[in-house]
Motif scaffolding. Structure first.
Motif, PDB file in Angstrom:
ATOM      1  N   GLU A   1      33.832  34.157  37.879  1.00 32.44           N
ATOM      2  CA  GLU A   1      34.687  33.523  36.868  1.00 32.44           C
ATOM      3  C   GLU A   1      35.224  34.605  35.926  1.00 32.44           C
ATOM      4  O   GLU A   1      34.450  35.274  35.224  1.00 32.44           O
ATOM      5  CB  GLU A   1      33.876  32.485  36.087  1.00 32.44           C
ATOM      6  CG  GLU A   1      34.728  31.393  35.448  1.00 32.44           C
ATOM      7  CD  GLU A   1      35.514  31.906  34.245  1.00 32.44           C
ATOM      8  OE1 GLU A   1      36.764  31.864  34.280  1.00 32.44           O
ATOM      9  OE2 GLU A   1      34.883  32.357  33.273  1.00 32.44           O
TER      10      GLU A   1
ATOM     11  N   THR B   1      34.734  38.595  28.959  1.00 33.82           N
ATOM     12  CA  THR B   1      34.305  38.415  27.565  1.00 33.82           C
ATOM     13  C   THR B   1      32.795  38.471  27.375  1.00 33.82           C
ATOM     14  O   THR B   1      32.318  38.629  26.247  1.00 33.82           O
ATOM     15  CB  THR B   1      34.818  37.076  27.000  1.00 33.82           C
ATOM     16  OG1 THR B   1      34.251  35.999  27.764  1.00 33.82           O
ATOM     17  CG2 THR B   1      36.333  36.990  27.076  1.00 33.82           C
ATOM     18  N   LYS B   2      32.033  38.340  28.455  1.00 37.32           N
ATOM     19  CA  LYS B   2      30.574  38.364  28.342  1.00 37.32           C
ATOM     20  C   LYS B   2      29.986  39.601  29.034  1.00 37.32           C
ATOM     21  O   LYS B   2      29.363  40.448  28.394  1.00 37.32           O
ATOM     22  CB  LYS B   2      29.976  37.092  28.959  1.00 37.32           C
ATOM     23  CG  LYS B   2      30.347  35.804  28.233  1.00 37.32           C
ATOM     24  CD  LYS B   2      29.591  35.666  26.925  1.00 37.32           C
ATOM     25  CE  LYS B   2      29.652  34.253  26.377  1.00 37.32           C
ATOM     26  NZ  LYS B   2      30.986  33.798  25.999  1.00 37.32           N
ATOM     27  N   ASP B   3      30.179  39.701  30.357  1.00 41.20           N
ATOM     28  CA  ASP B   3      29.515  40.758  31.134  1.00 41.20           C
ATOM     29  C   ASP B   3      29.965  42.155  30.712  1.00 41.20           C
ATOM     30  O   ASP B   3      29.133  43.030  30.442  1.00 41.20           O
ATOM     31  CB  ASP B   3      29.775  40.558  32.629  1.00 41.20           C
ATOM     32  CG  ASP B   3      29.244  39.224  33.138  1.00 41.20           C
ATOM     33  OD1 ASP B   3      28.384  38.643  32.442  1.00 41.20           O
ATOM     34  OD2 ASP B   3      29.683  38.763  34.210  1.00 41.20           O
TER      35      ASP B   3
ATOM     36  N   SER C   1      37.452  30.749  39.917  1.00 42.57           N
ATOM     37  CA  SER C   1      36.532  31.761  40.444  1.00 42.57           C
ATOM     38  C   SER C   1      37.249  32.732  41.379  1.00 42.57           C
ATOM     39  O   SER C   1      38.060  32.338  42.214  1.00 42.57           O
ATOM     40  CB  SER C   1      35.376  31.081  41.189  1.00 42.57           C
ATOM     41  OG  SER C   1      34.450  32.046  41.640  1.00 42.57           O
TER      42      SER C   1
ATOM     43  N   GLN D   1      28.830  42.903  27.161  1.00 42.59           N
ATOM     44  CA  GLN D   1      27.387  43.154  27.100  1.00 42.59           C
ATOM     45  C   GLN D   1      27.050  44.559  27.593  1.00 42.59           C
ATOM     46  O   GLN D   1      26.166  45.227  27.047  1.00 42.59           O
ATOM     47  CB  GLN D   1      26.646  42.109  27.944  1.00 42.59           C
ATOM     48  CG  GLN D   1      25.132  42.229  27.890  1.00 42.59           C
ATOM     49  CD  GLN D   1      24.448  41.119  28.670  1.00 42.59           C
ATOM     50  OE1 GLN D   1      24.936  39.991  28.725  1.00 42.59           O
ATOM     51  NE2 GLN D   1      23.328  41.431  29.294  1.00 42.59           N
TER      52      GLN D   1
ATOM     53  N   SER E   1      27.192  44.896  35.259  1.00 38.90           N
ATOM     54  CA  SER E   1      28.234  43.961  35.686  1.00 38.90           C
ATOM     55  C   SER E   1      29.203  44.552  36.695  1.00 38.90           C
ATOM     56  O   SER E   1      29.902  43.806  37.381  1.00 38.90           O
ATOM     57  CB  SER E   1      29.012  43.480  34.455  1.00 38.90           C
ATOM     58  OG  SER E   1      29.587  44.584  33.775  1.00 38.90           O
TER      59      SER E   1
ATOM     60  N   ARG F   1      36.848  34.823  32.981  1.00 40.64           N
ATOM     61  CA  ARG F   1      36.616  34.830  31.530  1.00 40.64           C
ATOM     62  C   ARG F   1      35.198  35.293  31.210  1.00 40.64           C
ATOM     63  O   ARG F   1      34.980  36.104  30.296  1.00 40.64           O
ATOM     64  CB  ARG F   1      36.871  33.446  30.931  1.00 40.64           C
ATOM     65  CG  ARG F   1      36.692  33.420  29.415  1.00 40.64           C
ATOM     66  CD  ARG F   1      37.065  32.073  28.823  1.00 40.64           C
ATOM     67  NE  ARG F   1      38.490  31.824  28.907  1.00 40.64           N
ATOM     68  CZ  ARG F   1      39.391  32.324  28.065  1.00 40.64           C
ATOM     69  NH1 ARG F   1      39.013  33.132  27.089  1.00 40.64           N
ATOM     70  NH2 ARG F   1      40.660  32.034  28.201  1.00 40.64           N
ATOM     71  N   LYS F   2      34.224  34.798  31.947  1.00 44.69           N
ATOM     72  CA  LYS F   2      32.830  35.212  31.722  1.00 44.69           C
ATOM     73  C   LYS F   2      32.668  36.705  31.994  1.00 44.69           C
ATOM     74  O   LYS F   2      32.010  37.430  31.236  1.00 44.69           O
ATOM     75  CB  LYS F   2      31.887  34.413  32.619  1.00 44.69           C
ATOM     76  CG  LYS F   2      30.427  34.863  32.518  1.00 44.69           C
ATOM     77  CD  LYS F   2      29.548  34.101  33.488  1.00 44.69           C
ATOM     78  CE  LYS F   2      28.107  34.596  33.447  1.00 44.69           C
ATOM     79  NZ  LYS F   2      27.963  36.003  33.873  1.00 44.69           N
ATOM     80  N   PHE F   3      33.264  37.171  33.098  1.00 40.44           N
ATOM     81  CA  PHE F   3      33.144  38.576  33.464  1.00 40.44           C
ATOM     82  C   PHE F   3      33.716  39.486  32.381  1.00 40.44           C
ATOM     83  O   PHE F   3      33.130  40.516  32.043  1.00 40.44           O
ATOM     84  CB  PHE F   3      33.865  38.824  34.793  1.00 40.44           C
ATOM     85  CG  PHE F   3      33.845  40.260  35.250  1.00 40.44           C
ATOM     86  CD1 PHE F   3      32.657  40.876  35.601  1.00 40.44           C
ATOM     87  CD2 PHE F   3      35.027  40.997  35.317  1.00 40.44           C
ATOM     88  CE1 PHE F   3      32.628  42.199  36.017  1.00 40.44           C
ATOM     89  CE2 PHE F   3      35.009  42.319  35.728  1.00 40.44           C
ATOM     90  CZ  PHE F   3      33.810  42.921  36.081  1.00 40.44           C
TER      91      PHE F   3
END
Length: 344
Positions: free
Chosen positions: A241, A247-249, A235, A252, A189, A243-245
């Motif tokens: 985005e 809490t997810k990327d 974005s 992970q 990421s 939040r995705k970056f």
């Protein structure tokens, strides 16, 4: 002269006039380029979709830093329980401390630093060393006296935005290289679509977690990011985005740990350093990053500085213990092999 010939003559004269104006405009642009110190073949000047994307990143970061950095710095100081001892006394208010974006652009040192940042980015993407001679050519002799300040500002922007530290790698030929504060060679990421790392934001998040007692609630994180002009659902030109970056990327890739706060009702969530962040950086490095962000030194945050020093000692002790353990294991293995051979 017949009317048709007069019309053709007027059209020809008009074309020549337009052509002359175009050439004059190109000449003026070329003169401006020379005055700014860019070589005519400088890759920074090439108008490509990729260069436009880079320019967008720099413009957005410049606009954000001109309006929100004081607010973000104030949050950090507040969260560290006022341990930045001289901030309240010596720092002017945000309105006093931060010049407008427009006036910053007019400042020749700021302009030169921005040009140098683009030059650094091109060198980083091409994996080429940065030569001091090339930097001086780019800056122009007229600004030779301001060279240290221009270089400092450009290096600071590279570090805060991309997490890339400018280091002199060969003093004999005055060459520099850009070193990532975290390992971006494994992909994941932190590697942007344009080849630019997103390490700057991650170091900022690690800093917010550290300042908040090594765990930060979602509210803490977004309060700080909002002060930087970064919002969930909006974005961003560098990392998409947010939040995705976050809490997810980053979760992970094990840079961050994202979990529910125990016994929270209604449920709320918090962030901690992930195992990969603990392996690739230290509290002292993150504190140095935060100090640079606040234009101060790590010791200006006494409590955090003491904790970072303890972390350094613990890491050094663990490293010595691991080395000793591996030495003992190797020695025992060697003795066992010798014993087997002697019994044959």
């Amino acid at each position: 002269m017949p009317r048709g010939q007069k019309s053709k003559l007027r059209a020809r004269e008009k074309r020549q006039h337009v052509r002359g104006e175009t050439q004059d405009l190109k000449g003026a642009q070329a003169t401006a380029v020379e005055e700014e110190g860019f070589p005519s073949s400088c890759p920074v000047l090439e108008d490509t979709p990729e260069s436009s994307h880079v320019a967008g990143i720099l413009q957005e970061s410049e606009k954000a830093s001109a309006t929100t950095t004081p607010a973000a710095a104030a949050i950090l100081c507040k969260k560290s329980d006022g341990s930045a001892k001289s901030q309240d006394e010596e720092s002017p208010s945000p309105s006093q401390a931060t010049p407008s974006t427009e006036s910053s652009r007019k400042d020749p040192v700021t302009r030169k630093a921005s040009m140098l940042v683009q030059f650094f980015i091109e060198k980083y993407k091409m994996k080429e060393p940065i030569m001091k001679a090339d930097i001086l050519k780019l800056i122009n002799r007229k600004y030779k006296q301001q060279f240290p300040e221009i270089l400092r500002r450009a290096a600071e922007r590279m570090e805060l935005i991309f997490g890339l530290e400018l280091k002199e790698t060969n003093p004999s030929n005055n060459s520099y290289d850009l070193i990532s504060q975290l390992d971006v060679t494994k992909g994941g990421s932190l590697c942007g679509g344009t080849g630019l790392p997103k390490t700057g934001l991650l170091m900022t998040l690690l800093g917010v977690i550290f300042v908040n007692g090594n765990r930060a609630t979602e509210k803490d994180i977004w309060e700080f990011l909002n002060a930087l002009g970064i919002y969930a659902g909006r974005s961003h030109v560098l990392f998409g985005e947010p939040r995705k970056f976050i809490t997810k990327d980053l979760v992970q890739d094990k840079y961050l740990e994202y979990r529910q706060v125990p016994n929270s009702d209604p449920p709320c969530y918090e962030f901690l350093w992930g195992p990969r962040a603990q392996a690739e950086t230290t509290k002292m490095k993150v504190l140095e990053f935060l100090a640079k962000y606040n234009d101060t030194v790590p010791s200006s945050f006494p409590a955090l500085y003491e904790e970072a020093l303890r972390d350094e000692k613990e890491r050094a002790g663990a490293k010595v213990a691991a080395t000793a353990s591996s030495t003992v294991t190797a020695s025992a293995s060697s003795r066992a092999k010798s014993s087997r051979f002697s019994s044959i």
